[in-house]
Write a protein that holds these residues in place. Structure first.
Motif, PDB file in Angstrom:
ATOM      1  N   HIS A 162       0.855  -1.187   0.000  1.00  0.00           N
ATOM      2  CA  HIS A 162       0.000   0.000   0.000  1.00  0.00           C
ATOM      3  C   HIS A 162       0.895   1.242   0.000  1.00  0.00           C
ATOM      4  O   HIS A 162       1.931   1.263   0.664  1.00  0.00           O
ATOM      5  CB  HIS A 162      -0.903  -0.015   1.242  1.00  0.00           C
TER       6      HIS A 162
ATOM      7  N   MET B  73       0.634   4.045   1.513  1.00  0.00           N
ATOM      8  CA  MET B  73       0.844   4.578   2.861  1.00  0.00           C
ATOM      9  C   MET B  73       1.876   3.749   3.625  1.00  0.00           C
ATOM     10  O   MET B  73       2.636   4.277   4.424  1.00  0.00           O
ATOM     11  CB  MET B  73      -0.479   4.618   3.636  1.00  0.00           C
ATOM     12  N   THR B  74       1.912   2.455   3.395  1.00  0.00           N
ATOM     13  CA  THR B  74       2.912   1.596   4.034  1.00  0.00           C
ATOM     14  C   THR B  74       4.293   1.931   3.504  1.00  0.00           C
ATOM     15  O   THR B  74       5.262   2.003   4.274  1.00  0.00           O
ATOM     16  CB  THR B  74       2.589   0.107   3.783  1.00  0.00           C
TER      17      THR B  74
ATOM     18  N   ASN C  83       0.430  -2.507   6.644  1.00  0.00           N
ATOM     19  CA  ASN C  83      -0.145  -2.702   5.321  1.00  0.00           C
ATOM     20  C   ASN C  83      -1.559  -3.278   5.424  1.00  0.00           C
ATOM     21  O   ASN C  83      -2.475  -2.812   4.737  1.00  0.00           O
ATOM     22  CB  ASN C  83       0.741  -3.625   4.483  1.00  0.00           C
TER      23      ASN C  83
ATOM     24  N   TRP D 245      -3.985  -0.547   6.371  1.00  0.00           N
ATOM     25  CA  TRP D 245      -4.370   0.360   5.287  1.00  0.00           C
ATOM     26  C   TRP D 245      -5.265  -0.332   4.264  1.00  0.00           C
ATOM     27  O   TRP D 245      -6.093   0.313   3.626  1.00  0.00           O
ATOM     28  CB  TRP D 245      -3.141   0.950   4.605  1.00  0.00           C
TER      29      TRP D 245
END
Length: 150
Positions: free
Chosen positions: A44, A46-47, A79, A82
């Motif tokens: 992801h 964001m990860t 992960n 998210w």
């Protein structure tokens, strides 16, 4: 009858400073290790941003090579959060990240202090030395005037 003599100041000093205590210096030259393959699935975004921030943080030089496995586990949890947010994943992430000093309270528990920039130190010094503003005195009736001795 007088009480016991006061203790010498050297015997009152706390000596429970941990061996992990250190001042962390911000770094920009950290080598970001690659995340492992996630069984054909992409990580992801964001990860990926979290992983990059983690390795560019002042805490990164404190991590031992054996810590990478715990950080991989934490990255997998982040992960998963998210992808499918849940309270259970958030709770487990909170527990796991404590080990790595990722929040201010975790760093305090580990006695890690991040070195402050000169600008931040100057701001703090000015704030501490500024005279506190006293509230304006009300020229009205003194509230103590209603008190009477009995």
């Amino acid at each position: 009858m007088p009480g016991p003599a006061p203790k010498h100041s050297s015997t009152r000093t706390r000596r429970n400073r941990t061996s992990t205590a250190s001042t962390l210096t911000p770094t920009t030259k950290a080598k970001v290790p690659p995340l492992p393959d996630l069984e054909g699935q992409p990580w992801h975004p964001m990860t990926l941003a979290w992983w990059d921030d983690l390795w560019r943080s002042p805490m990164a030089p404190e991590y031992d090579p054996s810590d990478i496995h715990g950080l991989y586990l934490l990255a997998t949890l982040v992960n998963g959060f998210w992808e499918h947010p849940s309270k259970e994943l958030a709770a487990e992430i909170r527990l796991q990240r404590q080990c790595f000093g990722l929040t201010p309270i975790d760093r305090r528990r580990l006695q890690w202090e991040i070195e402050r920039s000169d600008e931040a130190q100057d701001r703090g010094r000015r704030r501490r030395t500024a005279a506190p503003k006293a509230p304006a005195a009300d020229p009205g009736v003194d509230p103590r005037s209603v008190l009477r001795a009995v």
